[in-house]
Design a protein around this motif. Structure first.
Motif, mmCIF file in Angstrom:
data_model
loop_
_atom_site.group_PDB
_atom_site.id
_atom_site.type_symbol
_atom_site.label_atom_id
_atom_site.label_comp_id
_atom_site.label_asym_id
_atom_site.label_seq_id
_atom_site.Cartn_x
_atom_site.Cartn_y
_atom_site.Cartn_z
ATOM 1 N N GLY A 77 0.797 -1.222 0.000
ATOM 2 C CA GLY A 77 0.000 0.000 0.000
ATOM 3 C C GLY A 77 0.829 1.270 0.000
ATOM 4 O O GLY A 77 2.055 1.240 -0.146
ATOM 5 N N THR A 78 0.156 2.391 0.162
ATOM 6 C CA THR A 78 0.788 3.698 0.290
ATOM 7 C C THR A 78 0.786 4.078 1.758
ATOM 8 O O THR A 78 -0.267 4.096 2.401
ATOM 9 N N SER A 79 1.972 4.363 2.313
ATOM 10 C CA SER A 79 2.096 4.701 3.721
ATOM 11 C C SER A 79 1.727 6.164 3.934
ATOM 12 O O SER A 79 2.333 7.064 3.335
ATOM 13 N N VAL A 80 0.721 6.401 4.770
ATOM 14 C CA VAL A 80 0.269 7.759 5.075
ATOM 15 C C VAL A 80 0.394 7.970 6.581
ATOM 16 O O VAL A 80 -0.286 7.326 7.375
ATOM 17 N N LYS A 81 1.283 8.889 6.976
ATOM 18 C CA LYS A 81 1.473 9.197 8.388
ATOM 19 C C LYS A 81 0.363 10.108 8.880
ATOM 20 O O LYS A 81 -0.388 10.695 8.088
ATOM 21 N N ASN A 82 0.270 10.242 10.195
ATOM 22 C CA ASN A 82 -0.575 11.268 10.780
ATOM 23 C C ASN A 82 -0.230 12.598 10.121
ATOM 24 O O ASN A 82 0.919 13.023 10.111
ATOM 25 N N PHE A 83 -1.233 13.272 9.533
ATOM 26 C CA PHE A 83 -0.959 14.430 8.686
ATOM 27 C C PHE A 83 -0.344 15.607 9.442
ATOM 28 O O PHE A 83 0.210 16.519 8.831
ATOM 29 N N THR A 84 -0.408 15.608 10.797
ATOM 30 C CA THR A 84 0.228 16.702 11.542
ATOM 31 C C THR A 84 1.694 16.405 11.864
ATOM 32 O O THR A 84 2.398 17.272 12.371
ATOM 33 N N TRP A 85 2.145 15.169 11.566
ATOM 34 C CA TRP A 85 3.518 14.797 11.918
ATOM 35 C C TRP A 85 4.431 15.130 10.740
ATOM 36 O O TRP A 85 4.788 14.282 9.926
ATOM 37 N N ASN A 86 4.814 16.403 10.648
ATOM 38 C CA ASN A 86 5.730 16.875 9.608
ATOM 39 C C ASN A 86 6.372 18.170 10.090
ATOM 40 O O ASN A 86 5.954 18.755 11.085
ATOM 41 N N LYS A 87 7.381 18.618 9.391
ATOM 42 C CA LYS A 87 8.116 19.815 9.811
ATOM 43 C C LYS A 87 7.222 21.036 9.857
ATOM 44 O O LYS A 87 7.305 21.861 10.771
ATOM 45 N N MET A 88 6.358 21.186 8.838
ATOM 46 C CA MET A 88 5.507 22.367 8.774
ATOM 47 C C MET A 88 4.588 22.450 9.992
ATOM 48 O O MET A 88 4.336 23.531 10.531
ATOM 49 N N MET A 89 4.097 21.279 10.474
ATOM 50 C CA MET A 89 3.196 21.230 11.629
ATOM 51 C C MET A 89 3.964 20.965 12.918
ATOM 52 O O MET A 89 3.381 20.612 13.946
ATOM 53 N N ARG A 90 5.302 21.107 12.873
ATOM 54 C CA ARG A 90 6.176 20.920 14.036
ATOM 55 C C ARG A 90 6.009 19.530 14.653
ATOM 56 O O ARG A 90 6.072 19.357 15.857
ATOM 57 N N HIS A 91 5.778 18.552 13.793
ATOM 58 C CA HIS A 91 5.635 17.175 14.222
ATOM 59 C C HIS A 91 4.594 17.029 15.340
ATOM 60 O O HIS A 91 4.822 16.391 16.368
ATOM 61 N N GLY A 92 3.439 17.643 15.112
ATOM 62 C CA GLY A 92 2.359 17.558 16.091
ATOM 63 C C GLY A 92 1.823 16.145 16.219
ATOM 64 O O GLY A 92 1.794 15.378 15.247
ATOM 65 N N LEU A 93 1.388 15.794 17.412
ATOM 66 C CA LEU A 93 0.883 14.451 17.693
ATOM 67 C C LEU A 93 -0.578 14.505 18.116
ATOM 68 O O LEU A 93 -1.092 15.551 18.520
ATOM 69 N N VAL A 94 -1.227 13.345 18.025
ATOM 70 C CA VAL A 94 -2.588 13.177 18.528
ATOM 71 C C VAL A 94 -2.595 11.951 19.439
ATOM 72 O O VAL A 94 -2.056 10.905 19.063
ATOM 73 N N THR A 95 -3.163 12.074 20.624
ATOM 74 C CA THR A 95 -3.249 10.936 21.534
ATOM 75 C C THR A 95 -4.693 10.652 21.907
ATOM 76 O O THR A 95 -5.502 11.571 22.058
ATOM 77 N N VAL A 96 -4.994 9.372 22.054
ATOM 78 C CA VAL A 96 -6.296 8.957 22.591
ATOM 79 C C VAL A 96 -6.120 8.331 23.974
ATOM 80 O O VAL A 96 -7.075 7.820 24.553
ATOM 81 N N HIS A 97 -4.873 8.388 24.487
ATOM 82 C CA HIS A 97 -4.566 7.800 25.795
ATOM 83 C C HIS A 97 -3.802 8.785 26.674
ATOM 84 O O HIS A 97 -2.678 8.520 27.094
ATOM 85 N N PRO A 98 -4.386 9.952 26.991
ATOM 86 C CA PRO A 98 -3.681 10.911 27.846
ATOM 87 C C PRO A 98 -3.537 10.379 29.271
ATOM 88 O O PRO A 98 -4.489 9.847 29.850
ATOM 89 N N LEU A 99 -2.347 10.518 29.824
ATOM 90 C CA LEU A 99 -2.068 10.059 31.181
ATOM 91 C C LEU A 99 -1.278 11.130 31.921
ATOM 92 O O LEU A 99 -0.648 11.987 31.300
ATOM 93 N N GLY A 100 -1.262 11.056 33.253
ATOM 94 C CA GLY A 100 -0.450 11.956 34.057
ATOM 95 C C GLY A 100 -1.119 13.279 34.358
ATOM 96 O O GLY A 100 -2.262 13.536 33.992
ATOM 97 N N GLY A 101 -0.378 14.121 35.069
ATOM 98 C CA GLY A 101 -0.890 15.420 35.503
ATOM 99 C C GLY A 101 -1.145 15.465 36.994
ATOM 100 O O GLY A 101 -0.963 16.493 37.634
ATOM 101 N N CYS A 102 -1.612 14.329 37.565
ATOM 102 C CA CYS A 102 -1.823 14.210 39.021
ATOM 103 C C CYS A 102 -1.063 12.979 39.509
ATOM 104 O O CYS A 102 -1.600 12.125 40.220
ATOM 105 N N CYS A 103 0.183 12.872 39.117
ATOM 106 C CA CYS A 103 0.925 11.616 39.265
ATOM 107 C C CYS A 103 1.100 11.186 40.718
ATOM 108 O O CYS A 103 1.317 12.000 41.618
ATOM 109 N N MET A 104 1.044 9.875 40.938
ATOM 110 C CA MET A 104 1.320 9.311 42.253
ATOM 111 C C MET A 104 2.822 9.278 42.488
ATOM 112 O O MET A 104 3.610 9.196 41.541
ATOM 113 N N ALA A 105 3.205 9.357 43.748
ATOM 114 C CA ALA A 105 4.625 9.386 44.102
ATOM 115 C C ALA A 105 4.763 9.070 45.589
ATOM 116 O O ALA A 105 3.772 8.851 46.303
#
Length: 781
Positions: free
Chosen positions: A471-499
């Motif tokens: 097939g044709t490999s298509v990356k996440n369209f925001t992951w490029n230099k112009m978009m500063r290699h932006g990411l998308v997550t569906v599994h956000p974690l952390g912020g109130c971390c245990m310690a």
């Protein structure tokens, strides 16, 4: 269809435990604390969706989308919740059941090496037995199992077969994933009737076939079976400590209270569990800190996207059948298309690398039917601009052009789009994202996150898999230099971390919030239980680990409270209510109140005005089902809202147990009808008052319809009912501007469609109008 949630007018002033949020952490907490015999209320920001309620088309899905950003806040509570940021964006679910409603329901454990990280508190790191028990409890309730390939009529799926091909080419192990999906029909272990999966592929826009084991199929009905109370459309703003109790400040969506600029409502509890997810829980604690709550300065640190990477293998050599069918499942013209199957069924397991941080979980997926047309046109564009064809040659190019033309002309279930494999990889980013409040909005900061080496490794792996499929490999369209290699997550974690302590994290090993910036002292009764407490990326789907940590914590907290819990499953039919169509409106009245004059209403009003003792309420009134409301002589409605009365409380009071009667006949004077208001007023410090008010609607001398329907004579009593001493009296009035606003708030609840909604409002209007006519114009007829 039965509903688990109650109208917010039934929310009581105080509980043993308040749970904020209904994702994996919140639902588990509600179930377990209710099983321990505690009085539990669960407050959910989103709406309740049951099978059959989820969008099947793009138009329906668009109505359920809410877009938040670092500099923009959506004041709605749609099912599909997007938060866009410059470096990494987040997609999550907003509804009763949280992200379980829209995830791919994969239940697998991380590598054991993940828990050897010093980021975990020693109580977990050095005692995995307690966490293992949590995993067992979660699996017992969620009931994950692999897709039953070649069993019970379930064939091998084309997308699973393609993933096997890719795994072989990459020389990596492949296996079927444990997923929270039912492949048999019947009454489940908590009394909910479920149907077997029909392989429609629409898991992530919401399962309309009762097959997906979301939290509304297990933990939440279990909580209700054990007398927990669930309230939806409740937007918690912050929490505060008052003596030995917690006060939760909240607003209500779809009540129109904002049109009157009404204050926040409150509810009190000895224990509060914040479970709003990585973004929601962090934001609530940040707003609470602004109000004076002592919280660790590490709040917002160590946010991670769990190393999520999205990509596609487009226009492969063989059919993938990876587009969900929605309403097309049973239409004859689509029968030649093979079954799509659950969203994720197969995994290329690339986790066992010499270095933990190089490991990845590589999964296939499906695109749900509401997004079919959008993905079809998008991929036609992206494949030609950012896509990389993995096989060459003129004949191959010509064949691929033909397939693209087929998709363009015939739609996504044909040609190139029907030969598209969706990929999702979870890996190990550095977990150094930061959440903060800017301009009173949640902000995500993580400069350069997309440039971390692991994301190039992940994209290389997707390219290799695409090569195996031709097939044709298509990356996440925001992951490029112009978009500063932006990411998308569906599994956000952390912020109130245990310690181990407040210098290193926000909560301890059981989610108890640390008090201040150092040491191990915690706020009694304040917990966070969700993905926000996980202190590092997991490298795989996190739902089972979030559930295990919540199960473990609940057991410890319940023991701390001196309670016990039973985990058995007696035969039961799940409780719930069948909501009938009713009418709701919100009303504001203003006036003056005197604690000195306790007999004469007019004198009390005048004295209150002189003493500068205002009294104002904003009440949301919900009728009983519209037919009962009109036929029952009591014409009952139920009320909730706020009262501003400085003579009673320095802060606004919240209404509970509110009862409204519209046009009821006065037995002493048959020609007189009354509108009655009875309610309990609850202060932030736990004091209670009882309010009784009435409007006299009578055909006396002169035409005074406006006065009769807009002037309320009020009496306030000490305590929770009218048996207490009179605290004061007064008069409230509706001003024309508020009346105009009130008319705009009239709406129908629980209507199946627009016609049913308009019919309910028409019946209510006719009832109101006929009572006005019978009272004021009777002599003319």
């Amino acid at each position: 269809m039965k509903r688990l949630s109650k109208p917010f007018t039934q929310l009581q002033p105080e509980y043993d435990v308040i749970v904020i949020g209904s994702g994996y952490g919140g639902s588990i907490a509600a179930s377990r604390f209710a099983r321990a015999g505690l009085k539990v209320a669960l407050l959910e920001r989103g709406k309740e969706f049951q099978p059959g309620d989820y969008p099947d088309t793009l138009a329906e899905a668009e109505k359920e989308m809410q877009i938040n950003a670092d500099q923009h806040e959506a004041r709605k509570n749609g099912l599909y919740d997007f938060h866009f940021s410059e470096n990494i964006s987040v997609f999550k679910g907003c509804g009763l059941g949280g992200t379980s409603l829209v995830n791919a329901n994969v239940s697998i454990r991380p590598e054991e090496r993940v828990f050897e990280d010093a980021a975990w508190p020693a109580a977990i790191r050095n005692n995995m037995q307690s966490l293992n028990e949590g995993y067992d409890r979660a699996r017992e309730m969620l009931r994950p199992s692999p897709y039953p390939e070649n069993q019970h009529g379930y064939p091998e799926l084309a997308k699973t077969k393609a993933m096997r091909t890719a795994a072989s080419h990459m020389q990596q192990p492949f296996h079927l994933a444990d997923i929270n999906v039912s492949f048999e029909s019947g009454i489940n272990h908590v009394g909910v009737e479920q149907q077997q999966c029909i392989n429609c592929g629409d898991c992530v826009t919401g399962c309309n076939h009762s097959a997906k084991n979301t939290l509304i199929m297990n933990y939440l009905p279990d909580a209700v079976n054990h007398s927990a109370e669930i309230f939806c459309n409740i937007d918690v703003e912050h929490v505060a400590r008052m003596a030995d109790h917690w006060v939760v400040y909240y607003d209500v969506f779809n009540s129109e209270r904002d049109k009157f600029k009404a204050p926040l409502l409150i509810v009190r509890a000895a224990n509060v569990v914040i479970a709003g997810g990585a973004l929601g829980s962090t934001e609530i604690l940040m707003r609470s800190r602004l109000k004076g709550l002592e919280v660790s300065d590490t709040l917002g640190n160590r946010f991670t996207g769990n190393g999520d990477v999205l990509g596609f293998a487009y226009n492969c050599n063989e059919k993938i059948d990876g587009i969900g069918l929605g309403k097309l499942c049973n239409e004859a013209q689509y029968q030649p298309i093979g079954p799509v199957g659950p969203c994720i069924t197969g995994i290329i397991d690339m986790r066992n690398q010499p270095r933990l941080e190089d490991g990845m979980t590589f999964e296939e997926g499906s695109i749900p039917a509401p997004m079919a047309a959008v993905i079809n046109m998008s991929m036609l564009s992206l494949a030609g601009t950012v896509g990389v064809d993995t096989d060459g040659g003129f004949s191959d190019w010509l064949s691929e052009c033909k397939e693209e033309a087929s998709s363009l002309i015939q739609g996504p279930y044909c040609g190139a789009t029907n030969k598209m494999q969706t990929f999702l990889i979870m890996s190990h980013d550095d977990g150094q994202g930061h959440l903060s409040l800017k301009n009173n909005r949640l902000n995500i900061e993580w400069p350069g996150v997309g440039e971390q080496p692991i994301f190039k490794t992940a994209n290389d792996a997707m390219y290799q898999a695409t090569t195996a499929l031709g097939g044709t490999s298509v990356k996440n369209f925001t992951w490029n230099k112009m978009m500063r290699h932006g990411l998308v997550t569906v599994h956000p974690l952390g912020g109130c971390c245990m310690a181990e302590d407040a210098a290193q994290g926000v909560t301890d090993h059981m989610g108890n919030v640390f008090k201040g910036n150092a040491g191990t002292e915690t706020h009694p009764g304040l917990y966070v239980l969700d993905g926000s407490i996980i202190p590092r990326p997991l490298g795989t789907n996190p739902l089972l680990t979030i559930s295990a940590l919540a199960e473990r914590a609940c057991k410890l907290i319940i023991a701390r409270l001196g309670k016990t819990i039973a985990y058995d499953f007696p035969a039961v039919i799940s409780k719930g209510t069948e909501p009938a169509v009713s009418v709701q409106f919100t009303e504001t009245m203003r006036g003056f109140f005197s604690k000195t004059e306790k007999r004469d209403f007019a004198k009390a009003y005048e004295l209150g005005q002189k003493e500068c003792s205002p009294f104002m309420f904003t009440l949301t009134i919900q009728s009983e089902d519209i037919d009962t409301f009109c036929s029952d002589p009591a014409h009952r409605g139920y009320m909730a809202g706020t009262v501003i009365a400085p003579g009673l409380s320095a802060q606004p009071l919240t209404v509970s147990n509110g009862l409204f009667n519209l046009f009821v006949i006065d037995e002493a004077e048959p020609d007189l009808k009354k509108m009655k208001y009875q309610m309990q007023l609850n202060s932030y410090d736990g004091k209670a008052y009882f309010f009784y008010g009435y409007k006299s609607v009578e055909n006396d001398a002169g035409f005074d319809l406006w006065k009769d329907t807009t002037v309320l004579y009020i009496t306030v009593y000490e305590g929770k009912d009218a048996s207490g001493e009179i605290a004061g009296r007064g008069i409230l009035k509706i001003i024309p501007m508020d009346f105009a606003t009130q008319m705009a708030t009239v709406k129908a609840l629980n209507a199946a469609n627009t016609f049913e909604s308009l019919t309910a409002i028409k019946i209510f209007s006719q009832f109101f109008g006929s009572n006005v006519v019978s009272t004021y114009f009777r002599k003319f007829f």
